[in-house]
Design an enzyme around this catalytic site. Structure first.
Site, PDB file in Angstrom:
ATOM      1  N   LYS A 272      14.303 -11.628  41.188  1.00  0.00           N
ATOM      2  CA  LYS A 272      13.770 -11.594  42.555  1.00  0.00           C
ATOM      3  C   LYS A 272      14.859 -11.159  43.538  1.00  0.00           C
ATOM      4  O   LYS A 272      14.615 -10.377  44.450  1.00  0.00           O
ATOM      5  CB  LYS A 272      13.187 -12.970  42.925  1.00  0.00           C
ATOM      6  CG  LYS A 272      11.862 -13.230  42.211  1.00  0.00           C
ATOM      7  CD  LYS A 272      11.391 -14.669  42.264  1.00  0.00           C
ATOM      8  CE  LYS A 272      10.165 -14.834  41.348  1.00  0.00           C
ATOM      9  NZ  LYS A 272       9.697 -16.209  41.218  1.00  0.00           N
TER      10      LYS A 272
ATOM     11  N   GLN B 181      11.392 -21.854  43.395  1.00  0.00           N
ATOM     12  CA  GLN B 181      11.102 -21.495  42.008  1.00  0.00           C
ATOM     13  C   GLN B 181      10.544 -22.700  41.247  1.00  0.00           C
ATOM     14  O   GLN B 181      11.144 -23.776  41.243  1.00  0.00           O
ATOM     15  CB  GLN B 181      12.389 -20.975  41.331  1.00  0.00           C
ATOM     16  CG  GLN B 181      12.179 -20.475  39.928  1.00  0.00           C
ATOM     17  CD  GLN B 181      11.264 -19.251  39.859  1.00  0.00           C
ATOM     18  OE1 GLN B 181      11.405 -18.307  40.626  1.00  0.00           O
ATOM     19  NE2 GLN B 181      10.308 -19.270  38.955  1.00  0.00           N
TER      20      GLN B 181
ATOM     21  N   ASP C 223       4.670 -16.949  48.255  1.00  0.00           N
ATOM     22  CA  ASP C 223       4.041 -17.087  46.935  1.00  0.00           C
ATOM     23  C   ASP C 223       2.529 -17.294  47.073  1.00  0.00           C
ATOM     24  O   ASP C 223       1.799 -17.213  46.093  1.00  0.00           O
ATOM     25  CB  ASP C 223       4.628 -18.311  46.204  1.00  0.00           C
ATOM     26  CG  ASP C 223       5.648 -17.927  45.144  1.00  0.00           C
ATOM     27  OD1 ASP C 223       5.563 -16.797  44.642  1.00  0.00           O
ATOM     28  OD2 ASP C 223       6.509 -18.769  44.829  1.00  0.00           O
TER      29      ASP C 223
END
Ligand code: NAP
Length: 284
Positions: A51, A95, A118
């Site tokens: 990422k 994460q 997200d």
């Protein structure tokens, strides 16, 4: 069978994000993603590094917050609050999975929906459900791009999604529905799974079991999207689809690695750029 090249398609998406970032920079907006990782799970470390690499490619500044495995929920929530309040941060990515002592739902709920790139926050999930959303759900949106790349129209097609998780299966089904597919969601209690899958013009596998989808479950010529990311004992990464056998039946198939994975990250980049635009009152 035609291979769907997620690497190449994701590169195009990231190039579009990079072009937008450059335009925003001319307007004095510097796009920034905060990436939070707790503990030292090797898979999470790989995802976070990928990422960060994508951010660098897209001209997005990434800030990494690597916290020790014994971090408490309070400590993590305090960091999320700090990032929520920081005007220089446009997107916050925590994460997953988180260590056992931390409740993931509470952490996701603490992220400001405007910074939830997200699209896991209940507000963003609800917006996806009603079809009027700011942020695309990363993995499902990547799958839609891959399907679109084949030239096969989703409208009116029989679509089957195996898996009903909040981050993949459910939003995937919703995006296919928004595109006028006729959608069936299968899960561990589904009866006659093979039969249902065999009816699919578009089959999306998000199960988390290596070689779960076998050739007899696939209709001749179908578009097959393999979301699975399973680590074998020998360390190799493989999807949910028995690639060798299914490639003889499917019309189009995504590889693992190099299929859905890179698309998920590319969508995250798109979302981060979108967050910066929204927060700065810039229209598309
Ligand atoms: P998950 O939360 O474990 O969900 C798995 C789903 O598969 C569940 O809905 C489960 O049904 C269903 N399932 C399990 N066994 C089944 C069976 N025998 N028959 C039919 N359905 C069955 O997993 P997830 O988070 O959705 O992830 C799925 C896979 O995608 C994993 O391999 C994950 O690593 C991968 N993934 C990849 C990306 C990417 O970027 N490429 C992103 C996210 C996830 P029940 O609900 O009934 O238990």
């Amino acid at each position: 069978m035609q291979l769907i090249d997620g690497k190449q398609i994701s590169a195009q998406v990231k190039e579009r994000a990079a072009a937008e970032t450059a335009k925003l920079s001319e307007q004095g907006v510097a796009v920034c993603l905060a990436v939070v990782i707790v503990g030292d799970d090797p898979a999470s470390r790989i995802y976070v590094n990928n990422k960060k690499k994508a951010c660098a490619f897209c001209g997005i500044r990434s800030e990494e917050y690597a916290l020790p495995a014994e971090t408490t929920e309070e400590e993590l929530l305090a960091l999320v609050e700090k990032l929520n309040a920081d005007q220089a941060v446009n997107g916050i990515l925590v994460q997953l999975p988180l260590p056992r002592q931390i409740n993931e739902e509470r952490v996701i709920a603490a992220i400001r929906p405007e910074k939830d790139v997200d699209a896991f926050h209940a507000v963003n999930v609800g917006k996806i459900m009603i079809g009027n959303y700011d942020f695309l759900p990363c993995t499902p949106a990547g799958c839609i791009e891959l399907i679109d790349s084949t030239g096969v129209s989703i409208e009116g097609k029989r679509c089957v999604v195996i898996g009903r998780s909040n981050i993949v299966g459910k939003p995937m089904a919703m995006l296919l529905l928004h595109r006028n597919g006729t959608v069936t969601i299968c899960h561990s209690r589904t009866k006659n799974l093979s039969e249902i899958c065999r009816e699919a013009d578009i089959l999306v596998a998000a199960v988390g079991k290596a070689n779960f989808v076998t050739a007899d479950m696939v209709k001749e010529g179908a578009v097959v999207i393999d979301v699975g990311m399973n680590r074998l004992d020998n360390g190799k990464l493989c999807g949910d689809v028995d690639f060798e056998a299914v490639s003889k039946v499917a019309g189009y198939l995504t590889p693992v690695p190099g299929g859905v994975g890179p698309m998920t990250i590319a969508t995250l980049m798109q979302n981060t750029v979108k967050a910066a635009k929204i927060q700065n009152g810039i229209k598309d």
